[in-house]
Design a protein around this motif. Structure first.
Motif, PDB file in Angstrom:
ATOM      1  N   SER A 118       0.844  -1.193   0.000  1.00  0.00           N
ATOM      2  CA  SER A 118       0.000   0.000   0.000  1.00  0.00           C
ATOM      3  C   SER A 118       0.876   1.238   0.000  1.00  0.00           C
ATOM      4  O   SER A 118       2.068   1.171   0.248  1.00  0.00           O
ATOM      5  CB  SER A 118      -0.898   0.014   1.234  1.00  0.00           C
ATOM      6  OG  SER A 118      -0.181   0.497   2.331  1.00  0.00           O
ATOM      7  N   ARG A 134      -9.880  -1.219   3.670  1.00  0.00           N
ATOM      8  CA  ARG A 134     -11.090  -1.982   3.349  1.00  0.00           C
ATOM      9  C   ARG A 134     -10.616  -3.418   3.158  1.00  0.00           C
ATOM     10  O   ARG A 134      -9.703  -3.685   2.398  1.00  0.00           O
ATOM     11  CB  ARG A 134     -11.769  -1.473   2.083  1.00  0.00           C
ATOM     12  CG  ARG A 134     -12.807  -2.419   1.614  1.00  0.00           C
ATOM     13  CD  ARG A 134     -14.176  -1.959   1.251  1.00  0.00           C
ATOM     14  NE  ARG A 134     -14.630  -0.664   1.621  1.00  0.00           N
ATOM     15  CZ  ARG A 134     -15.634  -0.458   2.471  1.00  0.00           C
ATOM     16  NH1 ARG A 134     -16.201  -1.473   3.085  1.00  0.00           N
ATOM     17  NH2 ARG A 134     -16.056   0.749   2.709  1.00  0.00           N
ATOM     18  N   ARG A 168      -9.022  -5.183  -0.100  1.00  0.00           N
ATOM     19  CA  ARG A 168      -8.398  -4.189  -0.994  1.00  0.00           C
ATOM     20  C   ARG A 168      -6.939  -4.004  -0.586  1.00  0.00           C
ATOM     21  O   ARG A 168      -6.625  -3.977   0.601  1.00  0.00           O
ATOM     22  CB  ARG A 168      -9.120  -2.844  -0.896  1.00  0.00           C
ATOM     23  CG  ARG A 168     -10.579  -2.888  -1.242  1.00  0.00           C
ATOM     24  CD  ARG A 168     -10.755  -2.886  -2.758  1.00  0.00           C
ATOM     25  NE  ARG A 168     -12.128  -3.063  -3.140  1.00  0.00           N
ATOM     26  CZ  ARG A 168     -12.941  -2.082  -3.496  1.00  0.00           C
ATOM     27  NH1 ARG A 168     -12.531  -0.837  -3.489  1.00  0.00           N
ATOM     28  NH2 ARG A 168     -14.174  -2.345  -3.852  1.00  0.00           N
TER      29      ARG A 168
END
Length: 79
Positions: A4, A54, A57
């Motif tokens: 991320s 989330r 995700r």
């Protein structure tokens, strides 16, 4: 392995791995799943950040500077 924009070297692991992602550049001191939907995950790190995800995700939804010290506990408001 998923990454991320919110983190560095920390990774979430479980005995049955559902998802792995990089959450924080140091250790992860707190993890909590949101009680209402079960689809929001919060991680708190040694970097003083709280990241919101989330479930399912790979990218962080939001990153907050929570403290100058490591985050050791996270709670969701029930309201």
């Amino acid at each position: 392995e998923r990454t991320s924009d919110c983190g560095g070297a920390g990774a979430m692991e479980a005995s049955s791995r559902l998802q792995t992602f990089l959450a924080h550049p140091g250790g992860v001191g707190a993890v909590r799943i949101g009680p209402n939907s079960g689809q929001v995950l919060a991680t708190g790190g040694d970097d003083g950040q709280v990241n919101l995800w989330r479930v399912g995700r790979p990218n962080c939804l939001l990153s907050l500077r929570a403290a100058k010290a490591p985050v050791a506990s996270i709670a969701f408001d029930d309201n």
